[in-house]
Design an enzyme around this catalytic site. Structure first.
Site, PDB file in Angstrom:
ATOM      1  N   THR A 130       0.829  -1.208   0.000  1.00 15.10           N
ATOM      2  CA  THR A 130       0.000   0.000   0.000  1.00 15.10           C
ATOM      3  C   THR A 130       0.860   1.254   0.000  1.00 15.10           C
ATOM      4  O   THR A 130       2.000   1.241   0.480  1.00 15.10           O
ATOM      5  CB  THR A 130      -0.902   0.006   1.254  1.00 15.10           C
ATOM      6  OG1 THR A 130      -1.572   1.258   1.367  1.00 15.10           O
ATOM      7  CG2 THR A 130      -0.088  -0.191   2.520  1.00 15.10           C
ATOM      8  N   ASP A 131       0.289   2.354  -0.485  1.00 12.00           N
ATOM      9  CA  ASP A 131       0.983   3.640  -0.405  1.00 12.00           C
ATOM     10  C   ASP A 131       1.015   4.192   1.013  1.00 12.00           C
ATOM     11  O   ASP A 131       1.778   5.128   1.303  1.00 12.00           O
ATOM     12  CB  ASP A 131       0.360   4.658  -1.358  1.00 12.00           C
ATOM     13  CG  ASP A 131      -1.109   4.946  -1.095  1.00 12.00           C
ATOM     14  OD1 ASP A 131      -1.701   4.351  -0.167  1.00 12.00           O
ATOM     15  OD2 ASP A 131      -1.682   5.777  -1.828  1.00 12.00           O
ATOM     16  N   GLU A 132       0.250   3.624   1.927  1.00 13.92           N
ATOM     17  CA  GLU A 132       0.206   4.144   3.297  1.00 13.92           C
ATOM     18  C   GLU A 132       1.523   3.955   4.040  1.00 13.92           C
ATOM     19  O   GLU A 132       1.770   4.616   5.055  1.00 13.92           O
ATOM     20  CB  GLU A 132      -0.951   3.514   4.072  1.00 13.92           C
ATOM     21  CG  GLU A 132      -2.307   3.878   3.483  1.00 13.92           C
ATOM     22  CD  GLU A 132      -3.472   3.544   4.401  1.00 13.92           C
ATOM     23  OE1 GLU A 132      -3.324   3.696   5.623  1.00 13.92           O
ATOM     24  OE2 GLU A 132      -4.530   3.134   3.883  1.00 13.92           O
ATOM     25  N   LYS A 171       2.232  -3.174   7.332  1.00  6.16           N
ATOM     26  CA  LYS A 171       2.538  -3.377   5.917  1.00  6.16           C
ATOM     27  C   LYS A 171       3.973  -2.960   5.600  1.00  6.16           C
ATOM     28  O   LYS A 171       4.651  -3.602   4.794  1.00  6.16           O
ATOM     29  CB  LYS A 171       1.548  -2.617   5.048  1.00  6.16           C
ATOM     30  CG  LYS A 171       0.157  -3.209   5.022  1.00  6.16           C
ATOM     31  CD  LYS A 171       0.122  -4.635   4.474  1.00  6.16           C
ATOM     32  CE  LYS A 171       0.374  -4.677   2.986  1.00  6.16           C
ATOM     33  NZ  LYS A 171       0.223  -6.060   2.447  1.00  6.16           N
TER      34      LYS A 171
END
Length: 348
Positions: free
Chosen positions: A132-134, A162
């Site tokens: 994820t971009d998070e 992540k």
């Protein structure tokens, strides 16, 4: 054959359906069937001999070893993860267990399997880790978008878990030579998304006459990526990506959350034919702790090196998504009732 972990979840099930529609190659689908893993998502391939579903946990190393050595997949596509930020704030331990420990178990099983392959099979094998971009943290309004070289700065337990899994994949590739790839995607939307996420929640609540809860001032910005565009990008990375590389996948559709909700309301006004606007149901609620202000993806690398670009604009993708939810009220009802959890899970 390819092995897909988490293939009954939102992105995973869309990927399985996308893959089987485009390839003769079989899919071995491993999913624990948590609340977000829905066998109904895979109903259209229930009788397809190319799809085999296994109810199991990626943390179960003996199961992973048995599946790998029995089915001899040429690739693993790893979706299995806890993924909802709000839930990670309430129960972070589950996220560490599944996302970090589960990825570690998968990497060790994959390494043992890969070590035992003959040289041509070792050279062809790939492990694709979907992230994820998070993991990159939060951007200011004028900051440039995330690139593959952006430093990690996760701000939620979900994002931290992540990030941890990404680091493990990188280390196993660098230290052991395991031919792994990592993708970091922006916010997905589309068919089969569990209605705790923003877009399906707003659609479902709007149609039920319930409030449309918007966190804080609603000005948090996200880049929106239609799930089938994401699946096409993953297919391309698996086909031509370079082991050890990271590829950012974005939809080139930055929007504030409140603008997403307004757009949804306007599409529903047109398609659901309600006498007054669904915008009247919008309610602002207290912001969640540590809410990141902006995410944005620079997908230049995957465009340039692999030739992938999203086909959907946000306008076209959201129209298709609303139409899908309007046409699948039975799927929504089963999800809300929890009925989807009984048949396949009970049979295992």
């Amino acid at each position: 054959m390819i092995l897909v972990t988490g293939g009954a979840g939102f992105i995973g099930s869309n990927f399985v359906l996308h893959w089987l529609a485009r390839h003769d190659e079989s899919v071995l689908n491993l999913d624990k069937l948590t609340y977000a893993g829905n066998p109904d998502n895979l109903a259209s391939v229930a009788d397809d001999p190319r799809h085999r579903f296994v109810h199991g946990d990626i943390r179960d190393r003996s199961l992973l070893a048995a599946l790998l050595f029995e089915h001899r997949p040429r690739a693993i596509v790893h979706f299995a993860a806890e993924s909802h930020v709000d839930r990670s704030i309430l129960a972070p331990g589950e996220f560490i267990s599944t996302n970090v420990e589960g990825t570690f178990a998968l990497l060790e099983a994959a390494r043992a399997y890969w070590d035992g392959l003959d040289q041509p099979a070792r050279a062809a094998f790939r492990l694709l880790h979907v992230s994820t971009d998070e993991v990159y943290g939060s951007l200011g309004p004028c900051d440039p978008p995330f690139t593959e070289s952006t430093a990690y700065a996760p701000n939620s337990p979900y994002a931290a878990s992540k990030a941890g899994s990404d680091h493990l994949v990188r280390a196993w590739c660098h230290t052991y030579g395991l031919p792994a790839l990592i993708t970091n995607c922006s916010n997905n939307y589309g068919p089969y998304q569990f209605p705790e996420k923003l877009i399906p929640l707003m659609i479902v609540n709007a149609l039920a006459g319930k409030p449309l809860p918007v966190y804080g001032d609603g000005r948090q910005v996200r880049d929106w990526l239609h799930v089938l565009d994401h699946c096409a990008a993953l297919e391309r990375v698996l086909q031509a990506g370079v082991p050890g590389q990271v590829y950012n996948i974005g939809g080139a559709s930055e929007m504030a959350n409140i603008d997403v909700v307004h757009t949804l309301c306007d599409v529903l006004d047109r398609l659901a034919l309600k006498p007054h606007s669904y915008r009247a149901q919008i309610e602002y609620v207290a912001d969640r702790p540590g809410h990141d202000r902006r995410y944005a993806i620079d997908a230049t690398k995957i465009h340039r090196e692999l030739g992938w670009k999203p086909e959907e604009t946000f306008a076209s993708g959201i129209e298709k998504t609303v139409r899908w939810y309007l046409a699948h009220a039975d799927w929504v009802a089963r999800v809300q009732a929890g009925a989807y959890r009984a048949p396949l899970g009970a049979a295992q």
